[in-house]
Design a protein around this motif. Structure first.
Motif, PDB file in Angstrom:
ATOM      1  N   TYR A 184      27.887 -24.342  52.366  1.00  0.00           N
ATOM      2  CA  TYR A 184      29.052 -23.484  52.582  1.00  0.00           C
ATOM      3  C   TYR A 184      30.251 -24.238  53.160  1.00  0.00           C
ATOM      4  O   TYR A 184      31.281 -23.625  53.460  1.00  0.00           O
ATOM      5  N   GLY A 185      30.114 -25.559  53.314  1.00  0.00           N
ATOM      6  CA  GLY A 185      31.244 -26.345  53.795  1.00  0.00           C
ATOM      7  C   GLY A 185      31.615 -26.082  55.238  1.00  0.00           C
ATOM      8  O   GLY A 185      32.793 -26.169  55.609  1.00  0.00           O
ATOM      9  N   LEU A 186      30.616 -25.773  56.060  1.00  0.00           N
ATOM     10  CA  LEU A 186      30.870 -25.558  57.483  1.00  0.00           C
ATOM     11  C   LEU A 186      31.134 -26.899  58.175  1.00  0.00           C
ATOM     12  O   LEU A 186      30.560 -27.923  57.791  1.00  0.00           O
ATOM     13  N   PRO A 187      31.979 -26.921  59.197  1.00  0.00           N
ATOM     14  CA  PRO A 187      32.238 -28.184  59.898  1.00  0.00           C
ATOM     15  C   PRO A 187      31.014 -28.711  60.626  1.00  0.00           C
ATOM     16  O   PRO A 187      30.846 -29.925  60.782  1.00  0.00           O
ATOM     17  N   GLY A 194      27.862 -14.432  63.236  1.00  0.00           N
ATOM     18  CA  GLY A 194      29.171 -13.891  62.887  1.00  0.00           C
ATOM     19  C   GLY A 194      30.088 -14.976  62.353  1.00  0.00           C
ATOM     20  O   GLY A 194      30.808 -14.772  61.365  1.00  0.00           O
ATOM     21  N   HIS A 195      30.059 -16.139  62.979  1.00  0.00           N
ATOM     22  CA  HIS A 195      30.884 -17.271  62.533  1.00  0.00           C
ATOM     23  C   HIS A 195      30.465 -17.742  61.144  1.00  0.00           C
ATOM     24  O   HIS A 195      31.309 -18.001  60.278  1.00  0.00           O
ATOM     25  N   VAL A 196      29.151 -17.835  60.929  1.00  0.00           N
ATOM     26  CA  VAL A 196      28.638 -18.297  59.634  1.00  0.00           C
ATOM     27  C   VAL A 196      28.976 -17.302  58.533  1.00  0.00           C
ATOM     28  O   VAL A 196      29.456 -17.678  57.457  1.00  0.00           O
ATOM     29  N   LEU A 197      28.746 -16.010  58.788  1.00  0.00           N
ATOM     30  CA  LEU A 197      29.012 -15.002  57.755  1.00  0.00           C
ATOM     31  C   LEU A 197      30.502 -14.883  57.468  1.00  0.00           C
ATOM     32  O   LEU A 197      30.894 -14.608  56.323  1.00  0.00           O
ATOM     33  N   LYS A 198      31.336 -15.087  58.464  1.00  0.00           N
ATOM     34  CA  LYS A 198      32.785 -15.083  58.237  1.00  0.00           C
ATOM     35  C   LYS A 198      33.156 -16.185  57.263  1.00  0.00           C
ATOM     36  O   LYS A 198      33.943 -15.977  56.324  1.00  0.00           O
ATOM     37  N   HIS A 199      32.575 -17.360  57.450  1.00  0.00           N
ATOM     38  CA  HIS A 199      32.850 -18.489  56.556  1.00  0.00           C
ATOM     39  C   HIS A 199      32.308 -18.213  55.154  1.00  0.00           C
ATOM     40  O   HIS A 199      32.974 -18.511  54.157  1.00  0.00           O
ATOM     41  N   VAL A 200      31.104 -17.633  55.076  1.00  0.00           N
ATOM     42  CA  VAL A 200      30.515 -17.299  53.773  1.00  0.00           C
ATOM     43  C   VAL A 200      31.400 -16.296  53.035  1.00  0.00           C
ATOM     44  O   VAL A 200      31.663 -16.433  51.842  1.00  0.00           O
ATOM     45  N   ALA A 201      31.863 -15.273  53.750  1.00  0.00           N
ATOM     46  CA  ALA A 201      32.717 -14.253  53.136  1.00  0.00           C
ATOM     47  C   ALA A 201      34.024 -14.850  52.639  1.00  0.00           C
ATOM     48  O   ALA A 201      34.515 -14.499  51.559  1.00  0.00           O
ATOM     49  N   LEU A 202      34.598 -15.767  53.408  1.00  0.00           N
ATOM     50  CA  LEU A 202      35.853 -16.413  53.002  1.00  0.00           C
ATOM     51  C   LEU A 202      35.644 -17.293  51.772  1.00  0.00           C
ATOM     52  O   LEU A 202      36.440 -17.262  50.828  1.00  0.00           O
ATOM     53  N   ILE A 203      34.558 -18.058  51.778  1.00  0.00           N
ATOM     54  CA  ILE A 203      34.273 -18.971  50.668  1.00  0.00           C
ATOM     55  C   ILE A 203      34.015 -18.205  49.374  1.00  0.00           C
ATOM     56  O   ILE A 203      34.489 -18.570  48.290  1.00  0.00           O
ATOM     57  N   LEU A 204      33.250 -17.109  49.470  1.00  0.00           N
ATOM     58  CA  LEU A 204      32.834 -16.354  48.280  1.00  0.00           C
ATOM     59  C   LEU A 204      33.765 -15.191  47.963  1.00  0.00           C
ATOM     60  O   LEU A 204      33.563 -14.487  46.979  1.00  0.00           O
ATOM     61  N   LEU A 224      37.047  -8.649  55.715  1.00  0.00           N
ATOM     62  CA  LEU A 224      35.886  -9.398  55.244  1.00  0.00           C
ATOM     63  C   LEU A 224      34.665  -8.488  55.237  1.00  0.00           C
ATOM     64  O   LEU A 224      34.467  -7.687  56.150  1.00  0.00           O
ATOM     65  N   ASN A 225      33.853  -8.610  54.203  1.00  0.00           N
ATOM     66  CA  ASN A 225      32.651  -7.793  54.057  1.00  0.00           C
ATOM     67  C   ASN A 225      31.445  -8.600  54.563  1.00  0.00           C
ATOM     68  O   ASN A 225      30.858  -9.399  53.833  1.00  0.00           O
ATOM     69  N   TYR A 226      31.103  -8.390  55.810  1.00  0.00           N
ATOM     70  CA  TYR A 226      30.016  -9.160  56.424  1.00  0.00           C
ATOM     71  C   TYR A 226      28.658  -8.800  55.833  1.00  0.00           C
ATOM     72  O   TYR A 226      27.771  -9.645  55.747  1.00  0.00           O
ATOM     73  N   SER A 227      28.481  -7.550  55.443  1.00  0.00           N
ATOM     74  CA  SER A 227      27.205  -7.140  54.849  1.00  0.00           C
ATOM     75  C   SER A 227      26.971  -7.855  53.520  1.00  0.00           C
ATOM     76  O   SER A 227      25.861  -8.322  53.232  1.00  0.00           O
TER      77      SER A 227
END
Length: 254
Positions: A184-187, A194-204, A224-227
């Motif tokens: 997912y290209g996390l730093p 919450g931080h991980v899912l925010k990044h996933v939602a932004l990427i996808l 952002l759709n966290y679910s």
């Protein structure tokens, strides 16, 4: 419970989905399998060895050796979503060059009833019976249920995708499986779901429109759709896109 039901019947333990498993970890324990009941270890080479092994086990068992009946009827049993139907279809393709005879899916509960016998081999004449997945009536603890849910043995909505995603992140970090960081290209690795899912939602691009009531009326706001992000996180794990991961084994208590 299955051990008691099987009794002295010849049986083979097949461990499926090894392409998703961590090769550094040993297969599940075969502790408790009775002696003299045939191989209980994993058939690691391929499905090609299953039919000859089953035929050999039955032929070598005096109880089931009947010269007047040259056909074999084998029941396929296991927990939900481990690939029982896929195994049957694979054996049909391998030995009969036939297409799939039973429906498959990436979630538990696709097979809802005991089906009719499905021929998987001509020589020897062998039929397999597909069955719905089974679990003990009571699971030993919450963590056991979480592990089964991660592997798709329990329907996601019964546990909650957000809770499962949090447990998945905990499991990956605990095993130092940081494939999700690169995927997912996390730093860096994170234990904040919450931080991980925010990044996933932004990427996808997982967003949803939410109606917000303001002093001037209703306003549609894109959030952002966290679910949806949690669902995609789980799907990526089950498809092996986050690396080869084996969920730590847990005892299923009766």
């Amino acid at each position: 419970m299955l051990q008691e039901a099987l009794g002295i019947r010849p049986h083979v333990l097949v461990l499926n989905k090894m392409d998703l498993a961590d090769p550094r970890q040993q297969p599940v324990s075969t502790r408790g399998a009775g002696a003299g009941q045939g191989p209980v270890g994993p058939l690691q080479d391929s499905a090609r060895s299953i039919v000859p092994l089953v035929a050999k086990l039955i032929d070598s068992s005096p109880r089931y050796h009947r010269a007047e009946n040259a056909e074999y009827s084998i029941m396929v049993i296991g927990v939900p979503n481990v690939g029982k139907s896929s195994l049957i279809n694979s054996l049909r393709r391998l030995h009969l060059r036939k297409g799939k005879a039973t429906a498959v899916g990436g979630e538990p509960g696709v097979t809802k009833a005991v089906l009719t016998r499905i021929q998987v081999c001509e020589t020897p004449l062998m039929y397999l019976v597909d069955t719905p997945g089974v679990l003990p009536p009571k699971l030993g603890d919450v963590e056991t249920g979480m592990k089964l849910a991660l592997c798709g043995a329990i329907r996601d909505h019964l546990v909650g995708e957000d809770i499962m995603a949090d447990y998945l992140l905990y499991t990956l970090n605990r095993q130092q499986q940081f494939g999700y960081v690169q995927h997912y290209g996390l730093p860096e690795a994170s234990d904040d779901i919450g931080h991980v899912l925010k990044h996933v939602a932004l990427i996808l691009g997982k967003t949803q429109k939410v109606k917000v009531l303001t002093g001037t009326g209703n306003v549609n706001v894109t959030m952002l759709n966290y679910s949806a992000a949690a669902y995609e996180f789980l799907r990526a794990f089950r498809a092996g896109r986050l690396g080869k991961v084996t969920v730590p084994p847990a005892e299923i208590k009766h």
